[in-house]
Design an enzyme around this catalytic site. Sequence first.
Site, PDB file in Angstrom:
ATOM      1  N   GLY A  20      15.726  -6.717  17.199  1.00  0.00           N
ATOM      2  CA  GLY A  20      16.399  -7.787  17.954  1.00  0.00           C
ATOM      3  C   GLY A  20      16.909  -8.910  17.083  1.00  0.00           C
ATOM      4  N   GLY A  21      16.007  -9.595  16.361  1.00  0.00           N
ATOM      5  CA  GLY A  21      16.451 -10.680  15.506  1.00  0.00           C
ATOM      6  C   GLY A  21      15.436 -11.788  15.372  1.00  0.00           C
ATOM      7  NE  ARG A  72       6.303 -10.973  19.587  1.00  0.00           N
ATOM      8  CZ  ARG A  72       7.217 -10.127  19.096  1.00  0.00           C
ATOM      9  NH1 ARG A  72       7.815 -10.404  17.958  1.00  0.00           N
ATOM     10  NH2 ARG A  72       7.510  -9.012  19.713  1.00  0.00           N
ATOM     11  CB  SER A 113       6.841 -12.327  15.270  1.00  0.00           C
ATOM     12  OG  SER A 113       7.785 -11.467  15.820  1.00  0.00           O
ATOM     13  CG  HIS A 116       6.107  -4.569  20.113  1.00  0.00           C
ATOM     14  ND1 HIS A 116       6.820  -3.734  19.276  1.00  0.00           N
ATOM     15  CD2 HIS A 116       6.826  -5.728  20.201  1.00  0.00           C
ATOM     16  CE1 HIS A 116       7.919  -4.363  18.878  1.00  0.00           C
ATOM     17  NE2 HIS A 116       7.940  -5.571  19.413  1.00  0.00           N
ATOM     18  CB  ALA A 159      12.239  -6.627  13.173  1.00  0.00           C
ATOM     19  NE  ARG A 212       9.211  -8.461  23.840  1.00  0.00           N
ATOM     20  CZ  ARG A 212       9.392  -8.410  22.545  1.00  0.00           C
ATOM     21  NH1 ARG A 212       8.361  -8.360  21.746  1.00  0.00           N
ATOM     22  NH2 ARG A 212      10.593  -8.402  22.036  1.00  0.00           N
ATOM     23  CG  HIS A 214       8.623  -3.644  23.224  1.00  0.00           C
ATOM     24  ND1 HIS A 214       9.520  -3.097  24.106  1.00  0.00           N
ATOM     25  CD2 HIS A 214       9.297  -4.590  22.549  1.00  0.00           C
ATOM     26  CE1 HIS A 214      10.683  -3.700  23.957  1.00  0.00           C
ATOM     27  NE2 HIS A 214      10.575  -4.608  23.015  1.00  0.00           N
ATOM     28  CD  GLU A 236       2.488  -7.894  14.106  1.00  0.00           C
ATOM     29  OE1 GLU A 236       3.598  -7.652  13.587  1.00  0.00           O
ATOM     30  OE2 GLU A 236       1.982  -7.183  14.997  1.00  0.00           O
ATOM     31  CE  LYS A 295      -1.290   0.105   4.902  1.00  0.00           C
ATOM     32  NZ  LYS A 295      -2.428   0.147   5.818  1.00  0.00           N
TER      33      LYS A 295
HETATM   34  C1  LIG Z   1       9.778  -1.871  16.244  1.00  0.00           C
HETATM   35  C2  LIG Z   1       9.570  -3.347  16.026  1.00  0.00           C
HETATM   36  C3  LIG Z   1      10.560  -4.254  16.391  1.00  0.00           C
HETATM   37  C4  LIG Z   1      10.365  -5.621  16.213  1.00  0.00           C
HETATM   38  N1  LIG Z   1      11.390  -6.495  16.516  1.00  0.00           N
HETATM   39  C5  LIG Z   1      11.233  -7.816  16.250  1.00  0.00           C
HETATM   40  C6  LIG Z   1      12.302  -8.741  16.446  1.00  0.00           C
HETATM   41  O1  LIG Z   1      13.409  -8.371  16.831  1.00  0.00           O
HETATM   42  N2  LIG Z   1      12.076 -10.065  16.170  1.00  0.00           N
HETATM   43  C7  LIG Z   1      10.881 -10.532  15.723  1.00  0.00           C
HETATM   44  O2  LIG Z   1      10.732 -11.738  15.499  1.00  0.00           O
HETATM   45  N3  LIG Z   1       9.850  -9.664  15.513  1.00  0.00           N
HETATM   46  C8  LIG Z   1      10.001  -8.335  15.745  1.00  0.00           C
HETATM   47  N4  LIG Z   1       8.963  -7.476  15.513  1.00  0.00           N
HETATM   48  C9  LIG Z   1       7.725  -8.001  14.938  1.00  0.00           C
HETATM   49  C10 LIG Z   1       7.964  -8.299  13.460  1.00  0.00           C
HETATM   50  O3  LIG Z   1       8.726  -7.262  12.894  1.00  0.00           O
HETATM   51  C11 LIG Z   1       6.657  -8.412  12.710  1.00  0.00           C
HETATM   52  O4  LIG Z   1       5.775  -9.259  13.380  1.00  0.00           O
HETATM   53  C12 LIG Z   1       6.896  -8.973  11.312  1.00  0.00           C
HETATM   54  O5  LIG Z   1       7.872  -8.206  10.661  1.00  0.00           O
HETATM   55  C13 LIG Z   1       5.593  -8.958  10.529  1.00  0.00           C
HETATM   56  O6  LIG Z   1       5.880  -9.263   9.199  1.00  0.00           O
HETATM   57  P1  LIG Z   1       4.682  -9.277   8.164  1.00  0.00           P
HETATM   58  O7  LIG Z   1       5.308  -9.596   6.847  1.00  0.00           O
HETATM   59  O8  LIG Z   1       3.597 -10.123   8.662  1.00  0.00           O
HETATM   60  O9  LIG Z   1       4.116  -7.776   8.172  1.00  0.00           O
HETATM   61  P2  LIG Z   1       4.819  -6.400   7.820  1.00  0.00           P
HETATM   62  O10 LIG Z   1       6.286  -6.528   7.811  1.00  0.00           O
HETATM   63  O11 LIG Z   1       4.237  -5.366   8.670  1.00  0.00           O
HETATM   64  O12 LIG Z   1       4.337  -6.150   6.324  1.00  0.00           O
HETATM   65  C14 LIG Z   1       2.993  -5.856   6.038  1.00  0.00           C
HETATM   66  C15 LIG Z   1       2.903  -5.371   4.612  1.00  0.00           C
HETATM   67  O13 LIG Z   1       1.542  -5.301   4.204  1.00  0.00           O
HETATM   68  C16 LIG Z   1       1.304  -4.061   3.560  1.00  0.00           C
HETATM   69  N5  LIG Z   1      -0.128  -3.764   3.689  1.00  0.00           N
HETATM   70  C17 LIG Z   1      -0.859  -3.618   4.822  1.00  0.00           C
HETATM   71  N6  LIG Z   1      -2.146  -3.377   4.515  1.00  0.00           N
HETATM   72  C18 LIG Z   1      -2.243  -3.376   3.160  1.00  0.00           C
HETATM   73  C19 LIG Z   1      -3.290  -3.183   2.248  1.00  0.00           C
HETATM   74  N7  LIG Z   1      -4.538  -2.910   2.634  1.00  0.00           N
HETATM   75  N8  LIG Z   1      -3.021  -3.240   0.913  1.00  0.00           N
HETATM   76  C20 LIG Z   1      -1.754  -3.478   0.475  1.00  0.00           C
HETATM   77  N9  LIG Z   1      -0.719  -3.667   1.302  1.00  0.00           N
HETATM   78  C21 LIG Z   1      -0.951  -3.623   2.632  1.00  0.00           C
HETATM   79  C22 LIG Z   1       2.220  -3.100   4.275  1.00  0.00           C
HETATM   80  O14 LIG Z   1       2.400  -1.940   3.530  1.00  0.00           O
HETATM   81  C23 LIG Z   1       3.473  -3.983   4.390  1.00  0.00           C
HETATM   82  O15 LIG Z   1       4.173  -3.990   3.184  1.00  0.00           O
HETATM   83  C24 LIG Z   1       9.143  -6.097  15.685  1.00  0.00           C
HETATM   84  C25 LIG Z   1       8.148  -5.189  15.333  1.00  0.00           C
HETATM   85  C26 LIG Z   1       8.353  -3.830  15.493  1.00  0.00           C
HETATM   86  C27 LIG Z   1       7.283  -2.876  15.081  1.00  0.00           C
END
Ligand SMILES: Cc1cc2nc3c(=O)[nH]c(=O)nc-3n(C[C@H](O)[C@H](O)[C@H](O)COP(=O)(O)OP(=O)(O)OC[C@H]3O[C@@H](n4cnc5c(N)ncnc54)[C@H](O)[C@@H]3O)c2cc1C
Length: 547
Positions: free
Chosen positions: A47-48, A383, A388, A348, A45, A287, A241, A372, A34
């Site tokens: 930590g890792g 979690r 994740s 978080h 993310a 957490r 968090h 997620e 989007k």
């Molecule tokens: C600050 C932070 C630190 C973190 N640290 C860690 C860590 O160290 N280790 C760990 O395991 N996890 C960590 N997490 C959690 C982890 O990053 C996420 O759970 C994981 O990256 C989710 O991946 P995803 O591909 O499901 O979603 P995302 O990476 O959020 O990707 C979602 C995608 O969907 C797109 N999207 C959303 N809605 C629409 C729509 N309607 N139409 C088109 N596109 C859309 C977005 O633009 C994006 O591209 C952290 C999260 C945060 C916020």
Amino acid sequence: MSHQSDFLVVGSGIAGLSFALRAAETGPVTILTKKARADSNTNHAQGGIAAVVDSKDSFGLHIGDTLTAGVGLNRPQAVELIVKESPESVRELEKWGVSFTRKDKGVLDLGREGGHSMNRIVHVKDSTGMAMEQALLDRVRNHPRIEMLEEHVCVEIITEHHLTGRKRVPGEKTHCWGVYALNQKKNEVVAYLAGATLLATGGVGRVYLHTTNPPIATGDGIAMAYRAGAMTADLEFMQFHPTALFHPEGDSFLISEAVRGFGGILRTQDGEAFMKRYHAMADLAPRDVVARAIDAELKKSGDDCVFLDVTHLKPDQVRSHFPHIHQKLLSLKIDMTREMIPVVPAAHYMCGGVLTDLEGRSTIEGLYVTGEAACTGVHGANRLASNSLLEAVVFSKQAFLSAVRTLEKSPPKMPEIPEWNDEGTFDQEEWVLISHDQREIRRLMWDYVGIVRSDERLERANRRIQLIADEIEEFYKKTKVTAALLELRNISCVALLIIRCALFRKESRGLHYTTDYPNRDDVRWLGDSVIQENRTFLWPLAQELMF
Ligand SMILES: Cc1cc2nc3c(=O)[nH]c(=O)nc-3n(C[C@H](O)[C@H](O)[C@H](O)COP(=O)(O)OP(=O)(O)OC[C@H]3O[C@@H](n4cnc5c(N)ncnc54)[C@H](O)[C@@H]3O)c2cc1C
């Protein structure tokens, strides 16, 4: 106007990209995202990714830690799956170009995070997500079978009830044929069709006032799947968090748990290391325990924040382990090697989501959900840190394998899909209304559906947000769609789903803590709290998920 491919992926975070790279080996893939391609939770993310790669570690220990964190609500098969796949996932990510941090002799450097009994966090310094996102995007960019469409916001999932002249029958098995998406540059809605659709739209942090999540995290996938009739589950389990930066210009910048893993200590304003009073693992407690402890300390003292202290550690090591955090804090005039870091809890990670089985399938045929946005049963009621990214990689692989098997067995017969119909709608978006409604919902969720809940607070939030959601729905019916309106509609939908799950679960467990039912109740509540088509029910853990 429509566009067709074998595989359609919504979202360009780790879940979407890793699925796309695999799927492209068998057929054409379209990715809709989007905003800009790197805008995702993944990119933030720090930590890792948790993985059993050390000879002193074992699958049993990682499984045990995950189950302990999940407080009896994890689905053991899902946990076993991700843990056993973890070494292979790290190898695959390296093959895709992620350069994990290694020690002198080339051995992976393993960090430690809360709830883990061993050092098992594979990382790229303190910017693991960004490194993964960039590596996968580089691969995707060069792949001839992958088309990535930025600024395309998915509006709705296409199922039977969109087909001409057909009424949706509640409870019937539905099939997903693709999605309608708004091309924001051309301002037109187009049908994107595919044999298999993956929703990888990420989390919901933006439903809350304070969050570590970037602006894309508005729960679109969960809301769209719910509206299409899918089962969603366990949305009461929102992880807060414990340590987001408390600073007017910090925009809830996360101070990674790895800082505590490295020896950081939480202190009150007057310097007391208070976590020992709350848990045997002190600063490395799970957490939810840490977030509630901070919440309790803040309520007791009336202070705005507590502090994370690393000033007793060697400055060189702090700088080299946490270059990103160190630089960010310096830009705000905080030198973490000499001063304590002001922190507060913030929304978080969403443990719940669209209910899926071990193959990443939702209850709608042809619709896979991973990352997620999904509720796979891995996390249960809480979690374990860094599980994740692992869950997203492993379940995206499962979904890919399942989609290929299904498409080979029964190639889809695509019905005629009608074009998006916006007859009778007008350009009448009023930005003030949208931003005001969004702020109000996020504030209500923070005040009444936060770390500590009660029936009274939840009912109050429910009444108020329902009113706002009804107004938004009316406005939506009369208005040409825009990204801001779609996000607002999805935020209001997900907020109500979270509240309903929280009201449904009459016990306290993991991330869901309510003063009305302060104890865990394994007799009545050992299952997922599911919502489908306005109906809420418990799916017992003992009953397998298979769609
Ligand atoms: C600050 C932070 C630190 C973190 N640290 C860690 C860590 O160290 N280790 C760990 O395991 N996890 C960590 N997490 C959690 C982890 O990053 C996420 O759970 C994981 O990256 C989710 O991946 P995803 O591909 O499901 O979603 P995302 O990476 O959020 O990707 C979602 C995608 O969907 C797109 N999207 C959303 N809605 C629409 C729509 N309607 N139409 C088109 N596109 C859309 C977005 O633009 C994006 O591209 C952290 C999260 C945060 C916020």
